[in-house]
Motif scaffolding. Sequence first.
Motif, PDB file in Angstrom:
ATOM      1  N   LYS A  29      32.261  -6.924   2.807  1.00 57.44           N
ATOM      2  CA  LYS A  29      31.817  -5.541   2.918  1.00 57.44           C
ATOM      3  C   LYS A  29      32.787  -4.594   2.209  1.00 57.44           C
ATOM      4  O   LYS A  29      32.372  -3.706   1.472  1.00 57.44           O
ATOM      5  CB  LYS A  29      31.714  -5.172   4.401  1.00 57.44           C
ATOM      6  CG  LYS A  29      30.845  -3.975   4.662  1.00 57.44           C
ATOM      7  CD  LYS A  29      30.587  -3.844   6.139  1.00 57.44           C
ATOM      8  CE  LYS A  29      29.783  -2.593   6.423  1.00 57.44           C
ATOM      9  NZ  LYS A  29      29.435  -2.498   7.844  1.00 57.44           N
ATOM     10  N   GLN A  30      34.050  -4.814   2.444  1.00 55.99           N
ATOM     11  CA  GLN A  30      35.071  -4.002   1.772  1.00 55.99           C
ATOM     12  C   GLN A  30      34.907  -4.074   0.264  1.00 55.99           C
ATOM     13  O   GLN A  30      34.945  -3.051  -0.425  1.00 55.99           O
ATOM     14  CB  GLN A  30      36.469  -4.548   2.109  1.00 55.99           C
ATOM     15  CG  GLN A  30      37.153  -3.872   3.276  1.00 55.99           C
ATOM     16  CD  GLN A  30      38.523  -4.504   3.520  1.00 55.99           C
ATOM     17  OE1 GLN A  30      39.168  -4.978   2.593  1.00 55.99           O
ATOM     18  NE2 GLN A  30      38.937  -4.536   4.770  1.00 55.99           N
ATOM     19  N   GLN A  49      32.013  -2.158  -0.973  1.00 51.85           N
ATOM     20  CA  GLN A  49      32.271  -0.716  -0.963  1.00 51.85           C
ATOM     21  C   GLN A  49      33.167  -0.294  -2.116  1.00 51.85           C
ATOM     22  O   GLN A  49      32.986   0.761  -2.704  1.00 51.85           O
ATOM     23  CB  GLN A  49      32.884  -0.299   0.381  1.00 51.85           C
ATOM     24  CG  GLN A  49      31.805  -0.105   1.443  1.00 51.85           C
ATOM     25  CD  GLN A  49      32.348  -0.170   2.859  1.00 51.85           C
ATOM     26  OE1 GLN A  49      33.540  -0.408   3.067  1.00 51.85           O
ATOM     27  NE2 GLN A  49      31.487   0.038   3.843  1.00 51.85           N
TER      28      GLN A  49
END
Length: 561
Positions: free
Chosen positions: A342-343, A346
């Motif tokens: 997820k990081q 992003q």
Amino acid sequence: MSAEPIEETIRKFALQNAAFFKGKANPKAVVGKILGGFPEYRSKTAEITQLINSIVAEVNALSPEAQKEELAKTAPELLVKEKKERTYELPDLAGAEKGHTVMRIAPGPSGPLHIGHTRVSILNDEYTKRYGGQLILRFEDTNPEKIDPEAYDMIPEDLAWLGVKCTKTYTQSDRFEIYYDYTRRLIEMGKAYVCTCNGEKWRDLKEHKLACPCRDLPVEEQMERYDRMMSGGYEAGKAIAVVKTDIAHPNPAIRDFVALRLVDTPHPRTGDKYRAYPMMNLSVAVDDHLMGMTHVIRGKDHLNNTLRQKYIFDYFGWKQPEYIHYGLVNIPDTVLKTSLIKQSIQKGEYSGWDDVRTGTVRALERRGIRPEAIRRYWIESGIKSVDIQFSWDGLYSMNRDIIDPISDRYFFVQDPVRYDIEGTDAIVGQAPLQPDHADRGFRFYRLDGPKTVFITEKDSRAFAQNKEVRLKDLCNLTYGTPAQYAGNDTAVLKKGVHAVQWVSRNSVPAEVLMPDGTVARGLVEETILHEPSNTVQFERFGFVKLEQKTSEKVTAVYTHN
RNA sequence: GCUCCUGUGGUGUAGCGGCCAAUCAUGAGGCCCUCUCGAGGCCUCAACAUGGGUUCAAAUCCCAUCGGGAGCACCA
């Protein structure tokens, strides 16, 4: 066979053993075979062993040829080693009744499923299909800090793609009041308490098998504290509800465990309506009982949780399901942690949840891995409690079994190098779409006018060196600028000339996304524009899954070789 | 440190007292076939962690040692 004298049977086995092992039979092996096959002799092992020893000695005295000849005469069926056939299937579940199993898949909705999750999903699904029972999908969203709201949709999508059929779905955040109720009952029974100690101190005492002062307060006071806890009378982190086990239990992992904690982070589904969040040992135990679970398949890392949950089952007099704890899977060279993925998404480092560098189900799907291959992989891996290494090679091999027969072949030329051909008029050729299934049809080629082809940079270098090359399914060339047409005799292949893939001027620019995130650029033959499937093989390159296909550009994702 | 789980070829797996001097797959190497570095065929490589014990017989049962893993969270 049992009607004949035992001496003859012994002699046959001795001959067989000798035939398999260079003319020398091993008496022990024969003894085993006789005693195994004829239990009635087990009471007379001493005598039978002696008899066997002497017969084996006789047999070993013969020449190997004589042994084989005799065996061929008396028992030819023993001359061939029997091939055992193996079917891959999972063992039966203890105590499972047809139509009455209830099992579950219980993910935390923190992201989409990854390859690691597929094991428990497939196993549960396989058993549910075998026994015809219920398979419950239960979202374990009891930690508001670790929830990705999109996961509530992504997980069912991933399961559907895997072919896993859940018969019912529950979400634990719908059920907080149920957990509160059971906690209250535990406190009333004196089996739980509300602790307001400092967390570090509580853990420290536990480590030394000591109870904190809260543990032994009278039930009335515990109830008051519980009411206060539930009505906002404590700050987050200042009070917990704890299930009593055995504070002096030799296994430190199962001494008193937390049932409820206070958290101020709003929950994506319930907002700030609730502050008391159940810990998994409480919610899982309560739900496994209320939902009627008969069998629970979980990783070995939950072994201690099973023991903790047993206390809740015992306090309420519930029957625990059958548990199967399978060994941990080590998946090499793969990013699985959803928080990390997820990081990276992003930050723009990954293209999304289906970025091919990750191990998500979405990425596997995008790469052209078939769900049936994943299923077969986990079935063949079994359900033992030994830790195992995941093997990408193994998965690829199973996937290849599935896609090879259905993948049409095309030429993709990476890093193309141009060659003009001289010395002939139009060149025509044809190649099967799938060489093992000629009925699938052919690609037809015709080079007219200026005859220009491209081959890979690598093949070009070899061509310059060897001076000869064969354009597969088209013609032979002799090196030069331009290259010279050298007939169409495939006999050159016997002499070691390489057949290479090639494309014409009409080819289409193509890009193949590789598993490491790099892109292989080149040209693909224009016939691919008529291809109905998105699963194809680029000859001498690998299997790929087509994503985009226009006369301007073709894009694909590499599957495996 | 404590507690629990677990050790069959590189990997996964079958076998769970005699039919096992160990199955199948994958992998690696070789050959054949094929106009692909795919598929297919044939051959080869390679394992019962170690040491004791029980037994006529142990991969299989028991014990010890060694190795691998997990848990001891106000994560799941």
